[in-house]
Motif scaffolding. Sequence first.
Motif, PDB file in Angstrom:
ATOM      1  N   LYS A  28       0.813  -1.225   0.000  1.00  0.00           N
ATOM      2  CA  LYS A  28       0.000   0.000   0.000  1.00  0.00           C
ATOM      3  C   LYS A  28       0.844   1.272   0.000  1.00  0.00           C
ATOM      4  O   LYS A  28       1.723   1.433   0.851  1.00  0.00           O
ATOM      5  CB  LYS A  28      -0.869  -0.023   1.259  1.00  0.00           C
ATOM      6  N   GLU A  82       5.222   3.514  -7.500  1.00  0.00           N
ATOM      7  CA  GLU A  82       4.491   2.755  -8.527  1.00  0.00           C
ATOM      8  C   GLU A  82       5.222   2.792  -9.874  1.00  0.00           C
ATOM      9  O   GLU A  82       5.380   1.755 -10.532  1.00  0.00           O
ATOM     10  CB  GLU A  82       3.084   3.330  -8.682  1.00  0.00           C
ATOM     11  N   ASP A  84      -7.176  -5.907  -0.071  1.00  0.00           N
ATOM     12  CA  ASP A  84      -6.131  -5.755  -1.086  1.00  0.00           C
ATOM     13  C   ASP A  84      -5.599  -7.097  -1.598  1.00  0.00           C
ATOM     14  O   ASP A  84      -4.785  -7.126  -2.519  1.00  0.00           O
ATOM     15  CB  ASP A  84      -4.966  -4.946  -0.505  1.00  0.00           C
ATOM     16  N   SER A 119      -0.737  -3.470  -8.740  1.00  0.00           N
ATOM     17  CA  SER A 119      -2.048  -2.833  -8.950  1.00  0.00           C
ATOM     18  C   SER A 119      -2.820  -2.615  -7.650  1.00  0.00           C
ATOM     19  O   SER A 119      -4.029  -2.440  -7.669  1.00  0.00           O
ATOM     20  CB  SER A 119      -2.888  -3.695  -9.904  1.00  0.00           C
ATOM     21  N   THR A 120      -2.128  -2.615  -6.510  1.00  0.00           N
ATOM     22  CA  THR A 120      -2.811  -2.390  -5.223  1.00  0.00           C
ATOM     23  C   THR A 120      -3.421  -0.988  -5.197  1.00  0.00           C
ATOM     24  O   THR A 120      -2.727  -0.011  -5.502  1.00  0.00           O
ATOM     25  CB  THR A 120      -1.823  -2.536  -4.053  1.00  0.00           C
ATOM     26  N   PRO A 121      -4.710  -0.866  -4.825  1.00  0.00           N
ATOM     27  CA  PRO A 121      -5.327   0.475  -4.776  1.00  0.00           C
ATOM     28  C   PRO A 121      -4.604   1.397  -3.791  1.00  0.00           C
ATOM     29  O   PRO A 121      -4.145   0.961  -2.735  1.00  0.00           O
ATOM     30  CB  PRO A 121      -6.758   0.186  -4.297  1.00  0.00           C
ATOM     31  N   ARG A 122      -4.522   2.690  -4.135  1.00  0.00           N
ATOM     32  CA  ARG A 122      -3.872   3.680  -3.279  1.00  0.00           C
ATOM     33  C   ARG A 122      -4.711   3.961  -2.019  1.00  0.00           C
ATOM     34  O   ARG A 122      -5.934   3.852  -2.037  1.00  0.00           O
ATOM     35  CB  ARG A 122      -3.708   5.003  -4.029  1.00  0.00           C
ATOM     36  N   ASN A 170      -1.807   8.290  -2.027  1.00  0.00           N
ATOM     37  CA  ASN A 170      -2.035   9.015  -3.273  1.00  0.00           C
ATOM     38  C   ASN A 170      -1.219  10.310  -3.234  1.00  0.00           C
ATOM     39  O   ASN A 170      -1.760  11.406  -3.171  1.00  0.00           O
ATOM     40  CB  ASN A 170      -3.528   9.299  -3.419  1.00  0.00           C
TER      41      ASN A 170
END
Length: 339
Positions: free
Chosen positions: A83, A94, A145, A105-108, A86
Amino acid sequence: MAHSRFDVLTIGNAIVDIIAPVGNGFIEAEGMSKGIMHLIDADRALDLYARMPAGKRQISGGSAANTAAGIASLGGRAAFVGKVANDALGDFFEQDLHAMGVHYSTPRLIDGAPTARSMIFISDDDGERTMNTHLGACQQLSEADIVEDEIGGAEITYMEGFLWDPQEAKKAFVRAAHYAHKNERAAAFTLSDPFCVDRYRAEFLDLIRSKTMDHVYANVHELKSLYQTDDLGAAVREIAKDAELAAITMGAGGAMAIHNGEVVSVPAFAVDKVVDATGAGDLFASGFLLGMARGQTMDSALRTGCLAASEVISHIGARPQLDLAGLARTHGLAQALDG
């Protein structure tokens, strides 16, 4: 079982490393214990960053992410789960992984803690690293995640012991192991740090003995700490009983693997000078994991791991600077990369 999408998927703390060479006087003046990772708060992180010497370098890091980068450099198919926030350091992390060919591709994390950063001071006398880490966003990794399609598509899922600190990440760790086993894949973890072992000895032993974790990675200090012994032979006998497979790094002494009662040891590759010991264990894991994922012998996998480690300790930073696949071919280890 379907053909794997990834050779290895690693899960760990997504951290940006900020690295600077220093004399021992700086370490002492700042009240640090040389060679240890210190966890610090945001205020200390900002203060220390402001006083880092000129010549510092920024590299995306984190133990498991370093391992994924090494696997990609060896020509393997690597993925990483971890993680970031943003923010600008999250962007940097990234972009760095993608540039190395690692699937990420782990969400921010939105509206939360900043991206983790580790200030690493390299002692100019012996290359030892002293880390000061603010974990920030990476501690917000959660079960949400962990994607079954990704875990199930990897021959081996490899996790770092540092993830065992936050409660939510601990759940993510166990869920990843569950998905690996559900898809008839192996789950592996590294003990990460002797102090990490001291904090979670009983839980780590339970992870191994319950077969939640199939493979264990450690250095000599971590292994001795796990079994509370100063006798390496005794610790090796214990891990041989508890784990399906164990890989142990021994610094200049090379590395060994223990599987079904068989112990295989290989020497280290000689290096002219140890410039920075950061990432030696992470890169050893890259070579050994890729060898195991592709069905190589333990001897071949160990040699590939030691070769990758020898490259990373010959320069500052925990990511390879040479093409490791080319280096492996030069040393007759290309067969470990075929698959």
